[in-house]
Design a protein around this motif. Structure first.
Motif, PDB file in Angstrom:
ATOM      1  N   ASP A   1       0.822  -1.208   0.000  1.00 42.44           N
ATOM      2  CA  ASP A   1       0.000   0.000   0.000  1.00 42.44           C
ATOM      3  C   ASP A   1       0.859   1.262   0.000  1.00 42.44           C
ATOM      4  O   ASP A   1       0.411   2.330  -0.424  1.00 42.44           O
ATOM      5  CB  ASP A   1      -0.921   0.010   1.223  1.00 42.44           C
ATOM      6  N   TRP A   2       2.094   1.146   0.469  1.00 41.22           N
ATOM      7  CA  TRP A   2       3.009   2.282   0.548  1.00 41.22           C
ATOM      8  C   TRP A   2       3.590   2.634  -0.824  1.00 41.22           C
ATOM      9  O   TRP A   2       4.175   3.698  -1.006  1.00 41.22           O
ATOM     10  CB  TRP A   2       4.150   1.974   1.518  1.00 41.22           C
TER      11      TRP A   2
ATOM     12  N   GLN B   1       4.419   4.033   4.432  1.00 39.20           N
ATOM     13  CA  GLN B   1       3.009   4.292   4.226  1.00 39.20           C
ATOM     14  C   GLN B   1       2.591   5.633   4.834  1.00 39.20           C
ATOM     15  O   GLN B   1       1.775   6.373   4.259  1.00 39.20           O
ATOM     16  CB  GLN B   1       2.182   3.159   4.847  1.00 39.20           C
TER      17      GLN B   1
ATOM     18  N   ARG C   1       4.540   9.567   2.834  1.00 38.83           N
ATOM     19  CA  ARG C   1       4.577   9.655   1.375  1.00 38.83           C
ATOM     20  C   ARG C   1       5.008  11.049   0.944  1.00 38.83           C
ATOM     21  O   ARG C   1       4.746  12.021   1.608  1.00 38.83           O
ATOM     22  CB  ARG C   1       3.211   9.331   0.788  1.00 38.83           C
TER      23      ARG C   1
END
Length: 367
Positions: free
Chosen positions: A327-328, A364, A367
């Motif tokens: 997801d990161w 995550q 960003r």
């Protein structure tokens, strides 16, 4: 504040500043051999810390062995004499000779098979000499000493004192401090101070510091990774003498034919960097803190249109690392025994003595 800042005598050989102790790689490391455990009067961890604070070091000389095995993979694109020398400096076994006769008289010699590299401070004069290349760099310190320019053969700790300084400066509530087993190091009896992370996310199991029972100076420093008793990084005296060295050890005269370069000191000036580079940040505290830096050049290198020696080299190195994603985002992962580094495709670098999962968590949220 580190006890070494309150007692400058323990910072006797820091000619170029310090860097992360957790860097290295290469051949397997065995522990330094020591004699049977000596019988010493009992001392608590608090008493050993006080011993370090009150230590007075007027003079010292000796031989130091440094060994590293951080489990780093072989990276493609690393070749040539210069890069090979750099790789060897952060891996395997190395022998150094050290001398100290006060804060303005220090000398370190990295011994190699074909020669040696010396860093010498004698008052206001600082010399860096490469015997194999027959080259020397000379700088003159201003009034008040000032910072010594970078020139040490490598930026790993050069003595147990340097390594211990970095570890002790990090003591906080996330660290459990205890007394380990006594030992004989370089023919001298020593206590052992043990630092352990309370957070299991850290890849470090223990840091062990052997402290001379009489002089209260660190004689050996070890980093033990999780899941093993074998040090990933170890630096120790194999011979030590606490007599003040002869002044002749710090007098350097370039041998005939030596190429001498005069270098003005710039270490005290504010560091400059390209506008595109931002100052790194640290996420978290203690053993599980993560250094995060934005490096837009990495994202540019990922562009297939980017050409040139530097872009090709970086692309080759990154290409040798396993791909990871989540997801990161996505990127490449470098995992050693006591540290992990993540280079993301959007131009971020994260590094810490933590598991990859901890890096992904930080990536995550940053960003």
């Amino acid at each position: 504040m580190s006890v070494f800042h309150t007692r400058p005598a323990l910072r006797w050989l820091v000619p170029t500043g310090t860097a992360l102790a957790i860097i290295g790689g290469g051949a397997a490391v065995g522990t330094f051999a020591s004699a049977a455990e000596p019988s010493l009067p009992e001392r608590s961890a608090a008493q050993l810390l006080v011993d370090l604070q009150t230590a007075r070091l007027d003079g010292l000389s000796g031989t130091v062995i440094k060994r590293a095995d951080l489990g780093l993979p072989s990276l493609p694109g690393i070749g040539g004499q210069g890069s090979a020398e750099l790789t060897s400096l952060i891996s395997g076994t190395h022998t150094l000779r050290v001398w100290h006769a006060g804060p303005d008289k220090t000398r370190l010699a990295l011994l190699g098979t074909l020669g040696e590299t010396d860093v010498i401070r004698n008052g206001s004069d600082v010399w860096v000499w490469d015997s194999q290349q027959n080259e020397a760099r000379h700088s003159t310190l201003g009034v008040g000493g000032g910072a010594v320019p970078k020139g040490r053969p490598d930026h790993l700790p050069s003595t147990p004192q340097e390594a211990a300084e970095q570890a002790l400066a990090a003591i906080d509530p996330s660290t459990e401090v205890s007394v380990g087993r006594s030992a004989t190091i370089a023919g001298r009896d020593a206590y052992e101070l043990v630092l352990e992370p309370r957070d299991e996310t850290s890849l470090v199991d223990q840091i062990k510091i052997a402290i001379d029972a009489g002089e209260h100076v660190p004689l050996r420093f070890q980093i033990i990774p999780q899941g093993t008793r074998t040090p990933a990084f170890e630096i120790a005296f194999t011979q030590v003498d606490f007599e003040r060295p002869d002044p002749a050890q710090f007098a350097f005269n370039p041998p005939p034919g030596t190429k001498v370069t005069e270098e003005p000191l710039t270490a005290d000036k504010p560091a400059t960097s390209p506008a595109s580079l931002e100052r790194p940040t640290v996420v978290g505290t203690g053993w599980t803190s993560v250094l995060v830096a934005k490096v837009p050049q990495l994202a540019a290198v990922a562009d297939a249109d980017a050409q040139g020696g530097q872009a090709d080299l970086v692309r080759s190195i990154l290409g040798g690392l396993p791909k990871v994603s989540g997801d990161w985002g996505s990127g490449r992962l470098l995992k050693g025994k006591v540290f992990t580094a993540l280079a993301t495709d959007d131009g971020r670098v994260l590094i810490g003595a933590v598991t990859p999962e901890r890096l992904y968590e930080v990536a995550q949220g940053n960003r």
